[in-house]
Design a protein around this motif. Structure first.
Motif, PDB file in Angstrom:
ATOM      1  N   ASN A 281       0.916  -1.139   0.117  1.00  0.00           N
ATOM      2  CA  ASN A 281       0.036   0.028  -0.062  1.00  0.00           C
ATOM      3  C   ASN A 281       0.817   1.157   0.065  1.00  0.00           C
ATOM      4  O   ASN A 281       0.458   2.191  -0.708  1.00  0.00           O
ATOM      5  CB  ASN A 281      -0.961  -0.056   1.086  1.00  0.00           C
ATOM      6  CG  ASN A 281      -1.923   1.136   1.279  1.00  0.00           C
ATOM      7  OD1 ASN A 281      -2.870   1.317   0.211  1.00  0.00           O
ATOM      8  ND2 ASN A 281      -1.907   2.023   2.127  1.00  0.00           N
ATOM      9  N   ALA A 282       2.039   1.308   0.789  1.00  0.00           N
ATOM     10  CA  ALA A 282       2.954   2.349   0.762  1.00  0.00           C
ATOM     11  C   ALA A 282       3.431   2.619  -0.652  1.00  0.00           C
ATOM     12  O   ALA A 282       3.607   3.724  -1.075  1.00  0.00           O
ATOM     13  CB  ALA A 282       3.936   2.208   1.723  1.00  0.00           C
ATOM     14  N   ALA A 283       3.882   1.591  -1.248  1.00  0.00           N
ATOM     15  CA  ALA A 283       4.504   1.619  -2.495  1.00  0.00           C
ATOM     16  C   ALA A 283       3.703   2.136  -3.662  1.00  0.00           C
ATOM     17  O   ALA A 283       4.005   2.984  -4.307  1.00  0.00           O
ATOM     18  CB  ALA A 283       5.103   0.210  -2.926  1.00  0.00           C
ATOM     19  N   ASP A 284       2.421   1.771  -3.557  1.00  0.00           N
ATOM     20  CA  ASP A 284       1.309   2.035  -4.309  1.00  0.00           C
ATOM     21  C   ASP A 284       0.963   3.535  -4.121  1.00  0.00           C
ATOM     22  O   ASP A 284       0.676   4.497  -5.150  1.00  0.00           O
ATOM     23  CB  ASP A 284       0.158   1.352  -4.177  1.00  0.00           C
ATOM     24  CG  ASP A 284      -0.968   1.561  -5.303  1.00  0.00           C
ATOM     25  OD1 ASP A 284      -0.816   0.942  -6.622  1.00  0.00           O
ATOM     26  OD2 ASP A 284      -1.864   2.075  -5.021  1.00  0.00           O
ATOM     27  N   ALA A 285       0.920   3.943  -2.834  1.00  0.00           N
ATOM     28  CA  ALA A 285       0.540   5.393  -2.527  1.00  0.00           C
ATOM     29  C   ALA A 285       1.731   6.175  -3.135  1.00  0.00           C
ATOM     30  O   ALA A 285       1.323   7.265  -3.693  1.00  0.00           O
ATOM     31  CB  ALA A 285       0.426   5.626  -1.054  1.00  0.00           C
ATOM     32  N   LEU A 286       2.985   5.871  -2.998  1.00  0.00           N
ATOM     33  CA  LEU A 286       3.818   6.920  -3.378  1.00  0.00           C
ATOM     34  C   LEU A 286       3.910   6.651  -4.971  1.00  0.00           C
ATOM     35  O   LEU A 286       4.512   7.900  -5.424  1.00  0.00           O
ATOM     36  CB  LEU A 286       5.464   6.237  -3.079  1.00  0.00           C
ATOM     37  CG  LEU A 286       5.799   6.399  -1.499  1.00  0.00           C
ATOM     38  CD1 LEU A 286       6.938   5.415  -1.187  1.00  0.00           C
ATOM     39  CD2 LEU A 286       6.218   7.470  -1.201  1.00  0.00           C
ATOM     40  N   THR A 287       3.477   5.878  -5.447  1.00  0.00           N
ATOM     41  CA  THR A 287       3.377   5.885  -7.137  1.00  0.00           C
ATOM     42  C   THR A 287       2.208   6.791  -7.484  1.00  0.00           C
ATOM     43  O   THR A 287       2.493   7.553  -8.641  1.00  0.00           O
ATOM     44  CB  THR A 287       3.330   4.384  -7.618  1.00  0.00           C
ATOM     45  OG1 THR A 287       4.230   3.512  -7.386  1.00  0.00           O
ATOM     46  CG2 THR A 287       2.827   4.311  -9.125  1.00  0.00           C
ATOM     47  N   THR A 288       1.053   6.706  -6.935  1.00  0.00           N
ATOM     48  CA  THR A 288      -0.070   7.376  -7.191  1.00  0.00           C
ATOM     49  C   THR A 288      -0.356   8.695  -6.641  1.00  0.00           C
ATOM     50  O   THR A 288      -0.846   9.680  -7.152  1.00  0.00           O
ATOM     51  CB  THR A 288      -1.277   6.472  -7.039  1.00  0.00           C
ATOM     52  OG1 THR A 288      -1.384   6.529  -5.502  1.00  0.00           O
ATOM     53  CG2 THR A 288      -1.168   5.197  -7.599  1.00  0.00           C
ATOM     54  N   GLY A 289       0.323   8.879  -5.532  1.00  0.00           N
ATOM     55  CA  GLY A 289       0.222  10.228  -4.717  1.00  0.00           C
ATOM     56  C   GLY A 289      -0.933  10.412  -3.878  1.00  0.00           C
ATOM     57  O   GLY A 289      -1.356  11.362  -3.291  1.00  0.00           O
TER      58      GLY A 289
END
Length: 362
Positions: A281-289
């Motif tokens: 979830n953290a990696a995805d959030a860093l990707t999408t903002g």
């Protein structure tokens, strides 16, 4: 009001292929016995492994745009790489150079240095102590005229850096060639990610941009993707412990068949599964903002305790062999302990999460 789409946290085919390629390379070039030997030497960094990862595979420039010689990938792919590096406790400056320093350079628009990092001709390191959390106070050196003066401690991977990104008291972030600084090794628990003291005496520096936003972006990405490294550590420890308990016999029975040990392993499996969700979830959030600060804080509030507990359980359940220097479990325990305070301890991230959610601090 339309509902927000749920983040796709499952691994894509491309991410699975990347994982397989990195794992194959690490299997061939990062044997645990070799890592142990390297920690006893004067050169803890594995330069040949780094060149293999950064050169032919192009992993040093994974987050760098294609027009600057990078791969133009996202934090999700970088997270997969860090999972595998965590599983191998690989002594390479991937997190510090290819993630943290790269994010700072992206924030400053330092295209020439990004090209150097992407091509693996330079290793860049952000000269901020490893324990500093995103948004935390960042010590800076003095700027006197065109020269930098001061001392910074606890800088991870500084001994292998070619370029140091140094915050100064004028609010700027400066690029300093490592040859213009004095880098002195410091005693560190995790010898696969060594710390150093950086001393600057009238060192020339090139101003890249404003320090505060660049450092905050860099440390936030470092903290968010560190959870993926901790996931790799915990997953390897769980897998190896289960394998060992299936082989070890006591009273003419497999040790893994004892109910009490099954319960301990089942609990650990659930915690690792939770860590996987938080790290992805953290990696995805860093990707999408999307909700990035919350996702990073949640991941780091949870990751450290799981990685450390996995290492402690592995040490105990391996019995006497787990206490020996020859067995690699001590490498994982030291990395897990060091990671537990890297880019902010769990309590710091819980406090940040409370502020973000408008709740009383724990």
């Amino acid at each position: 009001m339309s509902a927000q789409p749920e983040p796709a946290l499952l691994y894509s085919e491309e991410e699975d292929a990347l994982r397989a390629a990195v794992r194959d390379l690490l299997t061939d070039h990062c044997d645990p016995a070799d890592v142990i030997t390297r920690t006893e030497s004067a050169s803890p960094h594995d330069v040949s492994l780094w060149k293999s990862l950064a050169g032919p595979m192009g992993l040093a420039g994974l987050l760098v745009p294609e027009e600057l010689g990078g791969q133009g990938a996202t934090h999700r792919e970088a997270a997969v790489v860090l999972e595998e590096l965590g599983r191998a406790v690989a002594p390479v400056p991937y997190l510090t150079s290819a993630v943290v320093a790269t994010e700072a350079l992206l924030a400053c628009g330092a295209d020439d240095l990004l090209t150097e990092v992407a091509s693996a001709t330079s290793v860049a390191v952000l000269a901020v102590s490893l324990h500093v959390a995103p948004g935390g106070p960042v010590p800076g050196v003095r700027l006197e005229g065109d020269a930098l003066h001061g001392e910074l401690t606890g800088i991870a991977d500084a001994a292998g850096a070619d370029v140091l990104l140094v915050p100064a008291d004028d609010g700027g972030l400066y690029a300093v060639r490592a040859t213009d600084a004095t880098v002195t090794p410091q005693t560190s628990l995790d010898l696969t990610r060594p710390l150093a003291r950086v001393t600057l005496e009238a060192a020339p520096g090139r101003r890249l941009g404003d320090s505060a936003p660049a450092v905050r972006r860099a440390l936030r990405s470092g903290a968010g993707l560190l959870a993926s490294e901790q996931l790799g550590l915990a997953d390897w420890l769980l897998t190896e412990t289960v394998r060992y308990l299936k082989e070890r016999k006591q009273f003419n029975r497999q040790v893994g068949g004892f109910q009490a040990l099954k319960h301990r392993l089942a609990r650990l499996w659930l915690e690792v599964a939770g860590l996987r969700a938080a790290a992805r979830n953290a990696a995805d959030a860093l990707t999408t903002g999307a909700d990035t600060d919350v996702a990073v804080a949640v991941a780091q509030a949870y990751a450290a305790q799981v990685a450390v507990r996995a290492a402690e359980e592995a040490l105990q359940l391996h019995g006497g062999i787990g206490m020996t220097w020859e067995h690699p479990v001590h490498l994982y325990l030291k990395r897990a302990k060091a990671d537990s305070i890297a880019y902010g301890a769990a309590g710091t991230h819980r406090s940040a999460l409370a502020d973000l959610a408008g709740l009383p601090k724990p």
